[in-house]
Design an enzyme around this catalytic site. Structure first.
Site, PDB file in Angstrom:
ATOM      1  N   TYR A   1       0.827  -1.205   0.000  1.00 37.47           N
ATOM      2  CA  TYR A   1       0.000   0.000   0.000  1.00 37.47           C
ATOM      3  C   TYR A   1       0.864   1.258   0.000  1.00 37.47           C
ATOM      4  O   TYR A   1       0.619   2.215  -0.744  1.00 37.47           O
ATOM      5  CB  TYR A   1      -0.912  -0.046   1.224  1.00 37.47           C
ATOM      6  CG  TYR A   1      -1.889   1.086   1.358  1.00 37.47           C
ATOM      7  CD1 TYR A   1      -3.029   1.144   0.556  1.00 37.47           C
ATOM      8  CD2 TYR A   1      -1.706   2.087   2.314  1.00 37.47           C
ATOM      9  CE1 TYR A   1      -3.954   2.171   0.699  1.00 37.47           C
ATOM     10  CE2 TYR A   1      -2.616   3.114   2.468  1.00 37.47           C
ATOM     11  CZ  TYR A   1      -3.741   3.154   1.654  1.00 37.47           C
ATOM     12  OH  TYR A   1      -4.644   4.169   1.793  1.00 37.47           O
TER      13      TYR A   1
ATOM     14  N   LYS B   1       1.020   4.151  -2.846  1.00 39.67           N
ATOM     15  CA  LYS B   1       0.625   5.524  -2.544  1.00 39.67           C
ATOM     16  C   LYS B   1       1.746   6.526  -2.810  1.00 39.67           C
ATOM     17  O   LYS B   1       1.490   7.664  -3.201  1.00 39.67           O
ATOM     18  CB  LYS B   1       0.154   5.620  -1.084  1.00 39.67           C
ATOM     19  CG  LYS B   1      -1.184   4.939  -0.827  1.00 39.67           C
ATOM     20  CD  LYS B   1      -2.250   5.416  -1.804  1.00 39.67           C
ATOM     21  CE  LYS B   1      -3.637   4.951  -1.442  1.00 39.67           C
ATOM     22  NZ  LYS B   1      -4.652   5.368  -2.456  1.00 39.67           N
TER      23      LYS B   1
END
Length: 292
Positions: free
Chosen positions: A155, A159
């Site tokens: 993640y 991001k």
């Protein structure tokens, strides 16, 4: 409803629930016509909610990892409303594990949804925005990417990749009035359930994040801003560069560097580069300034 976005057409991906739903409702509240995207029937339910409140919206089921479906979504927006002015790349998933325990398929899956999902949706509207000399695009980043988060290597990587994408597209879109920004939200949603204390539910609502979205898609929006938002508070993050040191004339530059890392890290007078070219230019200037 206010009319600040009257006449503007917005697409929000992953808007069937949570932050995406709050984004779609907020954009509609300010007068935008909204294309609500998600994987299933929830997109139409949110569109119906907007219409019931007096706004204009359509639901558009589609998978952000499939470019053909994002093209179809853009085409649906044009057919319904005649243009696309705003894109909010919000769709995302979590597959949290420590890196040692994470299957590579789960790493790829998160990158596919967050990074390639944003690329696909943006590519589907990019040329249209350039041709009309107007566009506002928001990438959803996260403090997990900006600062790291235990158990979220996939993640966090995704991001932070979106920050780099935003920085470059902001440069490429500037001449055609296509402005690209990042939003880093803090909110209690299905994706963050169990990660924040119970009392956060009353404060860290999706709606309080979505209020910040307007600043990134407005007529007077900035470009290449990383806006952090949560609980009614707003902050800004920067990718900075310290002024650093020059040690090329040392007898053993590598050893000298190891001994002076505290000076390299010193934040006084740090810079916010306008582009990636600022690093070599800064370093060249320091090198040429050394007495010879």
């Amino acid at each position: 409803m206010s009319g600040r976005l009257k006449g503007r057409v917005a697409i929000v991906t992953g808007a069937g629930a949570g932050l995406g739903r709050a984004h779609a409702l907020e954009l509609a509240r300010h007068g935008a016509q909204v294309v609500v995207n998600d994987m299933g029937g929830s997109a139409q339910a949110v569109a119906d909610e907007i219409c019931k409140a007096g706004g204009a919206a359509i639901g558009c089921a589609g998978d952000v990892t499939r470019y053909d479906e994002m093209e179809a979504m853009a085409a649906a927006a044009l057919a319904a409303f005649g243009r696309v002015d705003i894109l909010v790349n919000n769709a995302g998933i979590l597959r949290d594990r420590t890196f040692a325990k994470m299957p590579l398929d789960e790493f790829r899956q998160v990158l596919d949804v967050h990074v390639m999902g944003s690329v696909n949706a943006t590519k589907a509207v990019w040329s249209r925005m350039q041709s009309q000399d107007y566009g506002r695009i928001v990438m959803t980043t996260s403090s997990s990417g900006l600062y790291g988060s235990f158990g979220q290597s996939n993640y966090a990587a995704a991001k932070m990749a979106l920050v780099g994408l935003m920085q470059t597209l902001g440069l490429e879109g500037a001449k055609r009035n296509v402005r690209v920004n990042c939003l880093a939200p803090s909110a209690m949603t299905a994706m963050t359930e169990g990660l924040l204390p119970d009392e956060a539910a009353q404060v860290m609502t999706p709606e309080r994040v979505s209020r910040g979205l307007l600043a990134l898609v407005d007529e007077d929006a900035p470009t290449r801003l990383i806006l952090l938002a949560g609980g009614g508070s707003f902050e800004c993050a920067h990718i900075t560069m310290t002024r650093g040191i020059h040690i090329d004339d040392a007898d053993d530059p590598a050893r000298a560097l190891c001994g002076r890392l505290d000076q390299v890290q010193a934040q006084d007078g740090q810079l916010i580069p306008a582009s990636g070219w600022d690093q070599p230019q800064h370093e060249l200037a320091k090198a040429l300034a050394r007495p010879r």
